[in-house]
Design a protein around this motif. Sequence first.
Motif, PDB file in Angstrom:
ATOM      1  N   MET A 140     -13.288  11.048  -4.079  1.00  0.00           N
ATOM      2  CA  MET A 140     -12.399   9.816  -4.343  1.00  0.00           C
ATOM      3  C   MET A 140     -13.083   8.698  -3.666  1.00  0.00           C
ATOM      4  O   MET A 140     -13.383   8.618  -2.690  1.00  0.00           O
ATOM      5  CB  MET A 140     -10.850  10.212  -3.826  1.00  0.00           C
ATOM      6  N   VAL A 141     -13.090   7.728  -4.717  1.00  0.00           N
ATOM      7  CA  VAL A 141     -14.001   6.636  -4.360  1.00  0.00           C
ATOM      8  C   VAL A 141     -13.268   5.674  -3.021  1.00  0.00           C
ATOM      9  O   VAL A 141     -14.102   5.139  -2.101  1.00  0.00           O
ATOM     10  CB  VAL A 141     -14.198   5.610  -5.645  1.00  0.00           C
ATOM     11  N   GLU A 142     -12.021   5.678  -3.219  1.00  0.00           N
ATOM     12  CA  GLU A 142     -11.259   5.219  -2.108  1.00  0.00           C
ATOM     13  C   GLU A 142     -11.581   5.447  -0.745  1.00  0.00           C
ATOM     14  O   GLU A 142     -11.980   4.872   0.013  1.00  0.00           O
ATOM     15  CB  GLU A 142      -9.798   5.218  -2.262  1.00  0.00           C
ATOM     16  N   GLU A 143     -11.619   6.930  -0.767  1.00  0.00           N
ATOM     17  CA  GLU A 143     -12.114   7.469   0.706  1.00  0.00           C
ATOM     18  C   GLU A 143     -13.617   7.393   1.128  1.00  0.00           C
ATOM     19  O   GLU A 143     -13.854   7.217   2.309  1.00  0.00           O
ATOM     20  CB  GLU A 143     -11.747   9.022   0.459  1.00  0.00           C
ATOM     21  N   GLN A 144     -14.480   7.216  -0.086  1.00  0.00           N
ATOM     22  CA  GLN A 144     -15.799   7.304   0.290  1.00  0.00           C
ATOM     23  C   GLN A 144     -15.912   5.706   0.661  1.00  0.00           C
ATOM     24  O   GLN A 144     -16.809   5.377   1.666  1.00  0.00           O
ATOM     25  CB  GLN A 144     -16.664   7.146  -1.285  1.00  0.00           C
ATOM     26  N   LEU A 145     -15.332   4.746   0.299  1.00  0.00           N
ATOM     27  CA  LEU A 145     -15.306   3.478   0.543  1.00  0.00           C
ATOM     28  C   LEU A 145     -14.931   3.262   1.911  1.00  0.00           C
ATOM     29  O   LEU A 145     -15.596   2.506   2.603  1.00  0.00           O
ATOM     30  CB  LEU A 145     -14.472   2.441  -0.334  1.00  0.00           C
ATOM     31  N   LEU A 146     -13.782   3.704   2.289  1.00  0.00           N
ATOM     32  CA  LEU A 146     -13.338   3.603   3.547  1.00  0.00           C
ATOM     33  C   LEU A 146     -14.382   4.252   4.504  1.00  0.00           C
ATOM     34  O   LEU A 146     -14.477   3.672   5.667  1.00  0.00           O
ATOM     35  CB  LEU A 146     -11.888   4.220   3.788  1.00  0.00           C
ATOM     36  N   ASP A 147     -15.040   5.392   4.312  1.00  0.00           N
ATOM     37  CA  ASP A 147     -15.853   5.975   5.162  1.00  0.00           C
ATOM     38  C   ASP A 147     -17.069   5.297   5.341  1.00  0.00           C
ATOM     39  O   ASP A 147     -17.578   4.997   6.364  1.00  0.00           O
ATOM     40  CB  ASP A 147     -16.230   7.527   4.683  1.00  0.00           C
TER      41      ASP A 147
END
Length: 104
Positions: free
Chosen positions: A1-8
Amino acid sequence: MVEEQLLDTIKREQGLLQSEVWKTFDIDSKKASRLVRKLEQSGMIRRSSVVSNGSRTYLLEYNDTGSPLDNLFSGGVLAPCIECSTECRPAVCDPLAQWTVSAD
Ligand code: SF4
């Protein structure tokens, strides 16, 4: 999921320019703005205005201090976004403008 990747990525890199989000994740700028707004409203990240290469953008940083719920309040008033179900247009949102003024 892009949202989790962005946060990471924001955590790992200790910050990321908002202007780089859409390029980094190969998504359109509108979707990038929505993801950033969602993370900011949830209290996971904070934004600060910066100038990069002569253009204004935001530095996105992981918000690891305090409770994520702290960002939902301004001047003791709960953010209007919590119960909002309209199309989000922050630039012309009266409830948001009134809420941000309530902190003063
Ligand atoms: S329209 Fe306004 S109140 Fe609703 S989510 Fe967007 S900024 Fe928040």
